[in-house]
Write a protein that holds these residues in place. Structure first.
Motif, short mmCIF file in Angstrom:
data_model
loop_
_atom_site.label_atom_id
_atom_site.label_comp_id
_atom_site.label_asym_id
_atom_site.label_seq_id
_atom_site.Cartn_x
_atom_site.Cartn_y
_atom_site.Cartn_z
N PRO A 316 79.20 42.57 13.05
CA PRO A 316 80.11 42.80 13.75
C PRO A 316 80.06 44.27 14.47
N VAL A 317 79.03 44.43 15.25
CA VAL A 317 79.08 45.68 16.13
C VAL A 317 78.59 45.39 17.31
N PRO A 318 79.33 46.01 18.35
CA PRO A 318 79.00 45.83 19.66
C PRO A 318 77.79 46.31 20.42
N LEU A 319 76.80 45.67 21.04
CA LEU A 319 75.80 46.09 21.71
C LEU A 319 75.80 47.54 22.17
N PRO A 320 74.84 48.25 22.18
CA PRO A 320 75.05 49.76 22.77
C PRO A 320 74.46 49.83 24.01
N HIS A 321 74.75 51.06 24.79
CA HIS A 321 73.86 51.29 25.93
C HIS A 321 72.58 52.11 25.37
N LEU A 322 71.70 51.99 26.10
CA LEU A 322 70.15 52.14 25.74
C LEU A 322 69.59 53.17 26.73
N TYR A 323 69.17 54.38 26.23
CA TYR A 323 68.50 55.52 26.96
C TYR A 323 67.27 56.06 26.66
N PRO A 324 66.34 56.46 27.41
CA PRO A 324 65.03 57.20 26.90
C PRO A 324 65.34 58.52 26.73
N LEU A 325 64.64 59.00 25.58
CA LEU A 325 64.69 60.58 25.16
C LEU A 325 63.56 61.07 25.72
#
Length: 397
Positions: A316-325
């Motif tokens: 029960p966790v919303p999907l995140p935003h994803l970014y390269p490092l």
């Protein structure tokens, strides 16, 4: 040294059984590999019928001798083309290391034959199939316990295909899906048959490893994928149209009652989780996107993040935003109430660093988790749940 061609006449003469596969796929003069389990099922059927005949001859209370089943082995020695595909199956002689049949002191040796009753069993099966094909019904004396064995024998046949059984100069008998169904349903209320149809994935039950699907009429069915990876893939692609291929349980009206063993075939370009397309975008990020020296996002980090998010998506966790490092790793970021949380997968894909900061109180939470940990999701959910509690975080380093 060239191979010596097999004499088909000699193969036919030596064969315990001769199967002519005809119609449908067999018109190409070959036997598809998925048909081979039918041959093993035939051997099992012969063995069980032989046991029945033995008990009838010797008395129901007499046990078959030790080594009885192992003494009967058949193999596929020759396949012949033509207008169909013909398989010759000779009897294999026991190897020297095998123990001979061992009889009780008061037990005869079945005319001293090393293969007792198996020829009779073959004839019994042929006669049964011939009778059902001729009359459309199963003899009343046919034993209940044998009906289920026909579930496996001929299960791969399509409706336009059949097997013609025969040996030596014996009369050939036709065995098809109609006869198989008649025999099984004469003693059972359901029978096993091939499944090859369209369904809609409809979530599942994680604790049971069960996937829910809907058929074209809205009927609900469950099945258990063979691996955890396949379960997660099907679970996360809910609402996608897929094709299920395998085995199901049907009633006499051809209605599917239960899925027994199926594989999922996904259509190209089908629905995917949002994070999958975003990860592919990140994969295409060029070197130097941040400064002149930073590398491209590593494949190891991308795949590790993908695996992590597959598990997270079932929580029960919303999907995140994803970014390269800039380091070559990948970051996932969430806003959960007053908390700003992140999960950074390092460039080797071996660890994820979790961090959360409460923008109202400046409280923070930090954890480092090994991505190969057997309790990865338990530790991750401890991190998530800590944002809604006053408990101190355990040391996960």
């Amino acid at each position: 040294m060239p191979n010596t061609p097999i004499n088909s006449e000699a193969a036919a003469e030596d064969a315990f059984a001769r199967f002519r596969f005809a119609g449908g796929r067999f018109d190409s003069h070959t036997i598809p590999l998925e048909v081979l389990p039918d041959l093993a099922a035939y051997r099992k059927l012969v063995v069980e019928v032989a046991k029945m005949l033995f008990r009838r001859r010797m008395g129901e209370r007499v046990r078959v001798p030790k080594g009885f089943e192992d003494s009967f082995q058949i193999g596929l020695a020759h396949i012949e083309g033509g207008s169909s595909a013909v398989a010759y199956m000779p009897r294999l002689r026991p190897v020297a290391s095998q123990q001979p049949l061992q009889f009780a002191a008061n037990q005869s040796s079945f005319d001293q034959s090393p293969y007792p009753d198996f020829d009779d069993a073959r004839d019994y099966i042929d006669n049964l199939i011939d009778s059902v094909g001729s009359t459309g019904s199963v003899p009343q004396e046919f034993p209940v316990e044998l009906a289920g064995l026909f579930n496996s024998f001929g299960q791969s046949l399509h409706e336009d295909e059949f097997i013609e059984l025969g040996f030596g100069g014996a009369k050939a008998v036709r065995y098809d899906t109609f006869i198989r169904k008649k025999i099984v349903l004469s003693r059972e209320t359901t029978y096993e048959n091939a499944v090859d149809a369209l369904f809609v994935l409809n979530g599942g039950v994680v604790a049971q490893g069960a996937i829910h699907v809907l058929d074209v009429n809205g009927g609900s069915f469950d099945f258990q994928p063979s691996t955890e990876f396949e379960f997660k893939k099907a679970y996360n692609r809910a609402s996608e149209n897929v094709r299920l291929v395998g085995t199901g349980l049907y009633d006499k009206n051809e209605r599917l009652r239960r899925l027994l063993s199926v594989n999922v075939i996904y259509s190209e370009g089908g629905a995917t989780q949002p994070f999958e397309s975003r990860l592919e975008d990140i994969r295409a990020t060029p070197a130097g996107w941040y400064d002149d020296e930073n590398p491209v996002p590593s494949t190891a980090a991308i795949e590790a993040m993908r695996c992590l998010l597959v598990d997270v998506s079932m929580q029960p966790v919303p999907l995140p935003h994803l970014y390269p490092l800039p380091s070559g790793g990948i970051a996932a970021e969430w806003s959960i109430g007053a908390w700003e949380a992140s999960a950074e997968v390092n460039e080797t894909g071996s660890q994820v660093t979790l961090n959360a900061v409460n923008t109202d109180t400046a409280d923070d939470i930090n954890m480092v988790i090994d991505l190969q940990s057997t309790v990865l999701m338990s530790q991750f959910m401890t991190f998530i749940n800590a944002m809604s509690s006053d408990e101190e975080m355990p040391d996960a380093n």
